[in-house]
Design an enzyme around this catalytic site. Sequence first.
Site, PDB file in Angstrom:
ATOM      1  N   VAL A 141       0.823  -1.205   0.000  1.00  0.00           N
ATOM      2  CA  VAL A 141       0.000   0.000   0.000  1.00  0.00           C
ATOM      3  C   VAL A 141       0.861   1.261   0.000  1.00  0.00           C
ATOM      4  CG1 VAL A 141      -1.771   1.273   1.294  1.00  0.00           C
ATOM      5  CG2 VAL A 141      -1.858  -1.227   1.184  1.00  0.00           C
ATOM      6  N   GLU A 142       1.955   1.226   0.737  1.00  0.00           N
ATOM      7  CA  GLU A 142       2.767   2.425   0.911  1.00  0.00           C
ATOM      8  C   GLU A 142       3.603   2.763  -0.322  1.00  0.00           C
ATOM      9  OE1 GLU A 142       3.112   4.715   3.086  1.00  0.00           O
ATOM     10  OE2 GLU A 142       1.902   3.997   4.750  1.00  0.00           O
ATOM     11  N   SER A 143       4.286   1.776  -0.871  1.00  0.00           N
ATOM     12  CA  SER A 143       5.304   2.075  -1.881  1.00  0.00           C
ATOM     13  C   SER A 143       5.254   1.166  -3.099  1.00  0.00           C
ATOM     14  CB  SER A 143       6.698   1.928  -1.247  1.00  0.00           C
ATOM     15  OG  SER A 143       6.901   0.577  -0.833  1.00  0.00           O
ATOM     16  N   TYR A 248      -6.992   3.584   4.110  1.00  0.00           N
ATOM     17  CA  TYR A 248      -5.700   2.943   4.360  1.00  0.00           C
ATOM     18  C   TYR A 248      -5.846   1.482   4.796  1.00  0.00           C
ATOM     19  CZ  TYR A 248      -0.800   2.651   5.790  1.00  0.00           C
ATOM     20  OH  TYR A 248       0.520   2.289   5.913  1.00  0.00           O
TER      21      TYR A 248
END
Length: 396
Positions: A141-143, A248
């Site tokens: 999800v982040e990167s 998120y």
Amino acid sequence: MTYHTSRRRLLGFASTIALTGALLAGAYTKASSLPAGQLGADTPTFTSGSRGEPAGGRHFWDQLDLESADAWSRLRANFRWQDQWRQGAGHERVQHWIDEYSESPHNIREITERARPWLAWILERVEARGLPGEIALIPFVESAFDPEARSRFGAAGLWQIMPRTGDALGLRRGRGWDGRLDVVRSTRAALDYIEDQAAQWYEGDIELSLAAYNAGAGTVNRARRRALARGLDGDYWDLALPDETMDYVPKLLAIAAIIEAPERYGVRLPAIDSGPAFARVPVTRPVRLDEAARHAGVSTGTLSRLNPGLRGDIARPGQVRELLVPTDRAERLVAALSRPAPADSAVPEVHVVQRGDTLSGIASRHALAVADLARWNDIDRPDALQPGQQLTLSGR
């Protein structure tokens, strides 16, 4: 639907102040890198008794002899949240992201391919802490599992750590090194961060801590107070948060649901061994990356991708503690580093100042921080360099 950690790790007073400041400032507010439609004793360490791509574009990992053990099966066995969200308040929000992601199965394949060197090692760290397996997918999800990823807000690395937060977590940065990009250290720091703020603010509630990881504890705490004032429980699913933070945890649960049953969504996951793909080799002398790659028997590109924290082509003991190397190549590199460097590959220990040289230019050329170069050479006035002056490049 919550998961609580019983971990209560004590921080030093100064570290707590710095970390709390970063949390309350909302240091993690950033845009997710995933397209909307789509050192300790924890790793083997071996000790002694030009960043190119592999030929033909093939990755080193494609050539590994994978054993029957599979990282995806191990990951699924550690999932804790998959039954809960289907019955809880988050069902509609999670299903939305399952639908979004499953429309582009090729994107999932591409991102999970990038996860190949890192997934098994990250999962080991998550298991060791007793956390839900879903936490190992936060870099998705982040990167999008890109260790070099940077956001427009300044976050960097697999875990998208902001500069100020990285400083509070002890992730050093300099011209030749960025600890936020080092997968070993940034993973440890990110998991510490998540557990510490869960314990500090949320009585161990990991979902609330994940929201704070994204938006900052100050934002989440205010939203929680408003929810409690309305008579709600104040868990993640009760809160009114910025859109990105509202999505998120649903994004994390959605990609875990797809990985749990990839055939249902037309996704083909790459084969990933359940054991770590890399070992850690201490840097005992300055070494060029291409030399280290040659000794290890891998391409410079492979070694570069395993060591994204190294921002230049030279690893120096004062900057870099270790190099990550494919597990079955580590002993070769250890043996080579225990011998004196060949004359044609030795890293210079001294720079002789030439006319027109500047301190910043010299530091950049040798992948050093300007502050380190000035300190090692007792330079108070960087503009007063003289031709012929000799500068140590190692601080020794």
